[in-house]
Design an enzyme around this catalytic site. Structure first.
Site, PDB file in Angstrom:
ATOM      1  N   ASP A  25     -11.270 -79.821  33.759  1.00 57.38           N
ATOM      2  CA  ASP A  25     -10.588 -81.120  33.857  1.00 57.38           C
ATOM      3  C   ASP A  25     -11.491 -82.357  33.902  1.00 57.38           C
ATOM      4  OD1 ASP A  25      -8.982 -79.032  34.600  1.00 57.38           O
ATOM      5  OD2 ASP A  25      -8.539 -79.793  36.590  1.00 57.38           O
ATOM      6  N   GLU A 235      -0.349 -79.120  38.483  1.00 52.85           N
ATOM      7  CA  GLU A 235      -1.722 -79.511  38.814  1.00 52.85           C
ATOM      8  C   GLU A 235      -1.987 -80.915  38.249  1.00 52.85           C
ATOM      9  OE1 GLU A 235      -4.032 -75.295  38.834  1.00 52.85           O
ATOM     10  OE2 GLU A 235      -3.793 -76.130  36.845  1.00 52.85           O
TER      11      GLU A 235
HETATM   12  C1  FRU Z   1      -6.650 -77.510  36.616  1.00 56.87           C
HETATM   13  C2  FRU Z   1      -7.325 -76.944  37.845  1.00 56.87           C
HETATM   14  C3  FRU Z   1      -7.099 -77.859  39.037  1.00 56.87           C
HETATM   15  C4  FRU Z   1      -8.262 -77.571  39.916  1.00 56.87           C
HETATM   16  C5  FRU Z   1      -9.355 -77.326  38.917  1.00 56.87           C
HETATM   17  C6  FRU Z   1     -10.358 -76.302  39.360  1.00 56.87           C
HETATM   18  O1  FRU Z   1      -7.196 -77.107  35.422  1.00 56.87           O
HETATM   19  O2  FRU Z   1      -6.849 -75.641  38.114  1.00 56.87           O
HETATM   20  O3  FRU Z   1      -5.855 -77.671  39.666  1.00 56.87           O
HETATM   21  O4  FRU Z   1      -8.540 -78.629  40.764  1.00 56.87           O
HETATM   22  O5  FRU Z   1      -8.743 -76.887  37.729  1.00 56.87           O
HETATM   23  O6  FRU Z   1     -11.437 -76.237  38.485  1.00 56.87           O
END
Ligand code: FRU
Length: 704
Positions: A25, A235
């Site tokens: 992300d 998320e």
């Molecule tokens: C989304 C996610 C988030 C988390 C991150 C961990 O892709 O699962 O929810 O903070 O990636 O790398």
């Protein structure tokens, strides 16, 4: 560590990638003092997910990036145990020093301190190991808490706040969600003079909204959800305002939500909801929320599968193979009661003997009289592939619509057991005879399909407002620090269904092209629209191909695009319907079209499509998550006289497609195998296309 040279196989040339290693992300997008900061989920130790840290890069134009040292690095104890990972979050510049985290950076003429403007990162601390922190917090194994860190040198070096975590646990009603509580997006809300945080209770599909005066002490204000696409984890939420049709007096608020699994194709997806926000509560506009229990007004029910004591034959349907003599089933008895989201009691299912049953179930013939066919669908992702259908390689588990002996629409499950709505535009076949056929010729993992409530209607039955109709746009985050009219978003151009195994090295994953967001009224509906940022055009070469055809005849027309631009270019197409049924461009193809990525518009199905069935390597996916090959559509109805516009960005291992107004986008990774063959061909299928204008520019590398 291998030093990357940015010309490895599949290395994007105008999309952001880390030099080496794994990325997911985008985090902490903040514009400050003329600089766009981008932090991102990063593994300093390898190119699969793990040791989550915040990588850092900066840009002055959103296309050229400079890699900077890791900002927040995963903490490991002396035995090698991971103690704290830095999960996704956001960043703000605390210009008024509400947090008190500023430092003196000199004196003014009167000898008074001049303070820095601290950059504050708000992130999720994920603690894999139970322990007590140095400031006395008792941490459970797997706990996710919200924390802050600050930088007084524009994000180069960071200090963790000594009162962390600032929100150790979810509210008492959700105490059991202590390990699914993450991804704070924080912004300054001028009307209430407060910081606002949105974050998710991922498994509950709930967004919590908090407020704060100082970035340290937070008060829960409200919660939102679940709505629309809600059958996986929610998320990376974002909340921000935009003006409707550039009218600064008409402000609306938008919530962006990542959902995984449960995205539009399978695995990860991004949805948006438009509404209002008063500093405490986000209220969705009624027209933005889709009640899954309601069919569109004026629908005709074709089959609701409620007759659970009948056979398909009794209902006029025909089974073959293992489905001869079967009939609708009580959904509660199917697959150990895992099936959800059905209407009434009965469904059609091919999960009769586990995944073993194979065969087909065909509907009686009917005449198409309304513009849409909608239905509820669940099951494994095994799409109908025209090249293998009916051959020994056929592995589809799908529902298709057959008109005049040809499959004109198809849909497979999204690797979930919860039924979701999908709609096909069938306006192009009004008055024609058709039938539906459910095909399950697969006995692999999740190789079954459930169908319910097939209805004919004048409007589609949507599940959600998908922000992108492709498989590879996730965890989208927007920039803080820009005016409302310049709201800019970046997505992770990957999908958890296969992200860890895409065939790239020494890095893994790219970001989408940054996109400018706006709200536009189109066909009487306010829509979230997006376009690549305008600075992308500074990378365009002079025109490589520009031609107008008053009529482009049926067939393929080869276009000469010299290397290296045949793997990185912008293709702009404008066209109007002629006698043909599809028009578009074939990219990364070889002479025999055994390798090709096909992008175009389907005049009968009224959709933009990207076909990556033959795009190249897809062998890296595992059989449980077979979600790479596919044909992705974004419905966009047009009239026969309309000028349709498509803008396509190709960057070796990805395509991003936008319609002219930016109302739909399709983002898809591709991994062409035969690099020598990167031919570009225009095609008009089933007849000619009118008033075709084609303009192609190469795109220069940002890494040279
Ligand atoms: C989304 C996610 C988030 C988390 C991150 C961990 O892709 O699962 O929810 O903070 O990636 O790398």
């Amino acid at each position: 560590m291998v030093q990357s040279c940015f010309n490895e196989e599949y290395r994007p040339q105008f999309h952001f990638t880390p030099e080496n290693n794994w990325m997911n992300d985008p985090n902490g997008l903040v514009y400050h003092d003329g600089v766009y900061h981008m932090f991102y989920q990063y593994n300093p130790n390898g190119n699969t997910w793990g040791y989550m840290s915040w990588g850092h890069a900066i840009s002055t134009d959103l296309v050229h990036w400079k890699h900077l040292p890791i900002a927040l690095e995963c903490e490991v104890d002396s035995n090698g145990n991971v103690m704290e990972m830095f999960f996704s979050g956001s960043a703000v510049v605390d210009v008024n020093n509400t947090s008190g985290l500023a430092v003196s950076i000199g004196k003014d003429r009167n000898g008074k301190d001049i303070f820095s403007q601290p950059m504050v990162a708000i992130y999720t601390s994920t603690y894999p190991t139970a322990h007590t922190t140095s400031n006395g917090h008792v941490i459970r194994q797997g706990q996710q808490s919200q924390s802050i860190a600050f930088s007084n040198d524009n994000g180069l070096t960071w200090t963790k706040y000594n009162g962390n975590p600032i929100i150790p646990s979810p509210p008492p009603d959700y105490a059991d969600q202590y390990n699914q509580f993450r991804d704070p997006f924080v912004f300054w809300h001028t009307p209430t003079l407060k910081w606002i945080m949105v974050l998710t209770l991922a498994m509950k599909q709930i967004i919590l909204i908090y407020s704060s005066k100082n970035l340290k002490d937070w008060t829960l204000e409200s919660q939102f959800g679940p709505y629309n696409a809600r059958f996986g984890e929610w998320e990376c939420p974002s909340l921000f305002p935009l003006y409707v049709d550039d009218n600064t007096a008409a402000e609306k608020w938008i919530i962006l939500i990542g959902i995984n699994p449960g995205g539009v194709i399978a695995g990860s997806g991004t949805q948006s909801i438009i509404g209002s926000f008063d500093g405490k509560t986000f209220v969705a506009d009624p027209s933005e929320v889709y009640d899954p229990a309601k069919v569109p007004c004026g629908s005709t029910v074709f089959q609701d599968f409620e007759a659970t004591s009948s056979t398909f034959e009794d209902l006029g349907w025909t089974g073959t193979g293992d489905f001869v003599g079967s009939g609708p089933r009580k959904a509660s008895t199917v697959n150990g009661g895992k099936v959800k989201g059905y209407l009434g009691n009965g469904i059609m299912t091919t999960y009769l003997f586990g995944n073993i049953g194979t065969g087909t179930i065909a509907s009686p013939k009917f005449t198409i009289r309304k513009d849409y066919i909608s239905f509820l669908i669940a099951g494994g992702y095994y799409p109908y592939n025209p090249a293998t259908a009916g051959t020994p390689e056929d592995n589809q588990v799908s529902i298709t619509l057959v008109v005049d002996g040809k499959v004109v629409h198809s849909q497979t499950g999204t690797n979930t057991e919860t039924l979701v709505w999908r709609s096909w535009n069938v306006a192009g076949w009004i008055g024609q005879e058709a039938y539906l056929i459910i095909t399950d010729v697969n006995t692999g993992p999740s190789a079954h399909i459930h169908i319910d409530e097939i209805v004919f209607s004048d409007i589609p039955k949507d599940e959600a407002n998908w922000n992108d109709f492709g498989p590879d746009y996730y965890a989208a985050a927007t920039y803080n620090g820009l005016p409302t009219s310049e709201r800019t978003v970046i997505g992770w151009m990957n999908n958890w269904a296969y992200a860890n195994s895409i065939p790239t090295s020494t890095w893994r994953s790219a970001m989408s092209i940054p996109r400018k967001l706006a709200l536009k009224t189109i066909d009487n509906k306010v829509r979230l629209v997006q376009q690549p940022v305008s600075s992308l055009s500074t990378l365009y070469t002079s025109s490589l191909y520009s031609r107008n055809f008053s009529v482009l005849e049926c067939g393929e027309t080869k276009v000469n695009v010299p290397a290296p631009y045949n793997t990185r270019m912008k293709v702009a197409l404008k066209f109007t319907r002629g006698a043909g049924i599809k028009f578009g461009v074939i990219l990364c193809s070889n002479a025999s079209n055994t390798q090709e990525t096909v992008i175009g518009y389907d005049f009968l199905g009224q959709n933009i499509f990207v076909d990556r069935f033959k795009s190249g390597n897809s062998s890296f996916v595992d059989s449980e998550q077979n979600a790479f090959p596919g044909y992705f559509i974004a419905t966009m109805p047009t009239k026969s006289t309309d000028v349709i516009e498509l803008n396509i960005l190709l960057d070796w291992s990805s395509v991003e497609v936008f319609d002219g107004k930016g109302q739909v986008a399709i983002t898809s990774q591709i991994f062409p195998l035969d690099h020598g063959a990167a031919d570009v061909k225009l095609f008009s299928e089933g007849g000619s296309t009118r008033s075709v204008s084609v303009s192609i520019h190469g795109i220069n590398s940002v890494w040279k």
